[in-house]
Structures are given as C-alpha cells and as structure tokens.
Write a protein that holds these residues in place. Structure first.
Motif, short mmCIF file in Angstrom:
data_model
loop_
_atom_site.label_atom_id
_atom_site.label_comp_id
_atom_site.label_asym_id
_atom_site.label_seq_id
_atom_site.Cartn_x
_atom_site.Cartn_y
_atom_site.Cartn_z
N GLY A 39 64.43 93.09 9.85
CA GLY A 39 63.93 92.09 10.79
C GLY A 39 63.26 90.94 10.07
O GLY A 39 63.13 90.94 8.84
N SER A 40 62.80 89.97 10.84
CA SER A 40 62.19 88.77 10.26
C SER A 40 60.76 89.03 9.81
O SER A 40 60.29 88.47 8.82
N THR A 41 60.03 89.84 10.57
CA THR A 41 58.59 89.99 10.35
C THR A 41 58.22 90.43 8.93
O THR A 41 57.28 89.90 8.35
N LEU A 68 64.30 102.23 8.60
CA LEU A 68 63.86 102.54 9.96
C LEU A 68 65.01 102.70 10.94
O LEU A 68 65.01 103.63 11.77
N ASP A 69 65.98 101.80 10.85
CA ASP A 69 67.03 101.81 11.87
C ASP A 69 68.25 101.03 11.38
O ASP A 69 68.21 100.37 10.34
N GLY A 134 58.08 96.81 13.02
CA GLY A 134 58.03 95.57 13.78
C GLY A 134 58.03 95.99 15.24
O GLY A 134 58.06 97.17 15.56
N VAL A 135 58.02 95.03 16.12
CA VAL A 135 58.07 95.38 17.55
C VAL A 135 59.08 94.47 18.23
O VAL A 135 59.18 93.28 17.91
N HIS A 140 60.05 97.82 21.96
CA HIS A 140 60.65 98.89 21.15
C HIS A 140 60.00 98.97 19.78
O HIS A 140 59.54 97.98 19.21
N LYS A 169 70.07 86.93 16.09
CA LYS A 169 69.50 86.05 15.05
C LYS A 169 69.79 86.54 13.62
O LYS A 169 69.71 85.78 12.67
N TYR A 170 70.14 87.83 13.50
CA TYR A 170 70.41 88.35 12.15
C TYR A 170 71.84 88.07 11.69
O TYR A 170 72.19 88.31 10.54
N LYS A 203 55.47 86.99 20.27
CA LYS A 203 55.12 88.42 20.31
C LYS A 203 53.78 88.68 21.01
O LYS A 203 53.38 89.84 21.17
N1 LIG Z 1 65.94 96.63 14.49
C1 LIG Z 1 64.83 95.72 14.37
C2 LIG Z 1 63.53 96.47 14.23
O1 LIG Z 1 63.55 97.30 13.10
C3 LIG Z 1 62.48 95.40 14.08
O2 LIG Z 1 61.28 95.96 13.64
C4 LIG Z 1 62.25 94.71 15.40
C5 LIG Z 1 61.51 93.39 15.29
O3 LIG Z 1 62.27 92.43 14.62
P1 LIG Z 1 61.69 91.03 14.10
O4 LIG Z 1 60.74 91.35 13.00
O5 LIG Z 1 62.89 90.28 13.61
O6 LIG Z 1 61.02 90.40 15.26
O7 LIG Z 1 63.46 94.56 16.12
C6 LIG Z 1 64.73 94.69 15.51
O8 LIG Z 1 65.58 94.96 16.55
#
Ligand SMILES: N[C@@H]1[C@@H](O)[C@H](O)[C@@H](COP(=O)(O)O)O[C@@H]1O
Length: 244
Positions: A39-41, A68-69, A134-135, A140, A169-170, A203
């Motif tokens: 993720g971006s965070t 994590l996922d 992250g959230v 989630h 965004k990814y 957020k």
């Molecule tokens: N799969 C990722 C999570 O692992 C991440 O922590 C969260 C926040 O992402 P971001 O940090 O880009 O806001 O959502 C995504 O869906």
C-alpha cells in the motif's frame, strides 16, 4: 486495552516513528518475525529503513518478513501486486534472502492450501512479533473485509466495491481484483505488537470510527480496541477528527 495514540505533524515524521519501531525491535530481537503491509502508507517507512540498512544502522540478516496480504491472481512478477510492490520498495533494496520472506502466492492453484501453508509457517515461527497495518476505507485491516469472523487465521476474502475501486491506484491500468488472500484478524490480535499507520485527511473518518465505534466485525479496525499492545501512528490530517 485502548490502543496508544501517536500523532505526528506530517507523513515524514510518522514514517520515521514507524521505522524507529522496526529498528528498535530488531536491535532487541534480531530474529524478529514482522508482518508488513503493502500500500501507499508504508512507503516512507520503507525508504527510511532502506537508507538505514545502507548506512549499516540496522541488521535485517536474521529476521523474517511476512506479507500481510495479496490479491488473488497475482504473483511476485505481476505489476501492482502486493509482493511485487514490497519487493521493489523494500525487500530487494535491503537484499533479503528468499528464506526470510513468507508471502501469499495469489496465483496458488489451491488458495485454501496456501492459507494453510502460511498459517503453519507463522505458527512454526512462534507467531508475529510485530504486525504493521494500513487501514482500508471500509475499516479493513489487511484484506479482512467487514464481516470477517474474528476467529479467522489466513483466509480468502471477497472484496467490497470500495476496496476494488481504491485498489486500482496500485495498477497502471484498470485491473479486475475480486478477492484477496490475507492474514486473519486472529493473527493481528495474537501479534505481540500491532501498529496501525494512517496518513492524510481521506483516512480521518476511518480512524475516528476505528476508535469510537463499538468493537464490531462490521468495522474490522475496531478490533484494535481489544488488542493487548496496539499503537496507532497517525499524521495530523488522519488524526483531525479524534481527540488526543
Ligand atoms: N491490501 C492493502 C492493505 O494491505 C493496506 O494496508 C490497505 C491500505 O492501503 P493504503 O496504505 O494504500 O491506503 O489497503 C490495501 O487494500
């Protein structure tokens, strides 16, 4: 126990605080098992850790990083996938060996078996010393979407529309992502330390709900209210709707 709140003036100082926690853990326990988000965070934190590694300020040679996922259908070679991004931004630059990385293969023929494999590895390592989260916009944690049972370890999740939309965004082009494979809420709750990072005003409402809503699987981030050792690292924008 209520999660400890740490609010920083901006993204950079929040990232530094997160990186310092990782380095402090590794100096105390070089063999630490650390679960990391993509993720971006966490990008700022990764950058600081990569620089610290180049300067010889931290030693990653004995630790294990768990992903994590992952999006179902994505492997290490696929642009925009979680492993792909983590490889690029962190795991490759610090020169981690393959035996130090545990990641869901989103392309596994049998995703249930893949969950069982990761559960087994995490258990054999003695659980997670630290999980950094992250959230999502729907609250989630990892890809534990609203409604995920709280006794779950690794599992396949059906993604809500907001997760599919934000997840674009990814990727460089419009990409179909319907399911995720993720560590479970139980992994998060059993981790010795859980750190949730959030930055930016988008957020703010999510963070407010995570702290103020009654603890409910309908908003997974509320689980952290019951964690024995959880911290929130927030920048001022993400913290603007809470009292601290
Ligand atoms: N799969 C990722 C999570 O692992 C991440 O922590 C969260 C926040 O992402 P971001 O940090 O880009 O806001 O959502 C995504 O869906």
């Amino acid at each position: 126990m209520k999660p400890k709140l740490n609010v920083y003036q901006d993204y950079e100082t929040m990232s530094l605080a997160a990186a310092e926690r990782v380095m402090a853990l590794l100096s105390k326990k070089p063999t630490a098992v650390i679960c990391l988000p993509s993720g971006s965070t966490p990008l700022g934190m990764f950058e600081i850790l990569v620089t610290a590694n180049q300067k010889g300020m931290t030693d990653f040679s004995q630790c294990v990083f768990i992903g994590l996922d992952e999006w179902i259908g994505f492997g290490a070679e696929d642009d925009g996938g979680c492993r792909n991004l983590l490889n690029k931004d962190f795991l490759k630059p610090i020169g981690l060996r393959e035996d130090q990385i545990v990641f869901f293969d989103g392309k596994a023929i049998d995703p249930e078996e893949e969950c069982a494999r990761v559960n087994k590895v995490v258990a054999s390592l003695g659980g997670l010393d630290l999980i950094i989260l992250g959230v999502g916009m729907n609250g989630h944690l990892a890809l534990n979407e609203p409604g995920t049972p709280w006794d779950s370890y690794a599992h396949v999740s059906e993604l809500e529309n907001v997760t599919k939309e934000v997840g674009q965004k990814y990727f460089k082009q419009l990409t179909v992502i319907n399911q995720g494979i993720t560590v479970g809420i139980r992994h998060i709750m059993e981790a010795k330390t859980a750190i949730l990072m959030a930055s930016g005003s988008a957020k703010a409402a999510v963070i407010q709900r995570a702290l103020a809503f009654p603890v409910t699987p309908a908003f997974p981030a509320t689980a952290l209210q019951n964690h024995m050792n959880a911290e929130l690292l927030l920048d001022a924008e993400a913290a603007k709707l809470i009292e601290y």
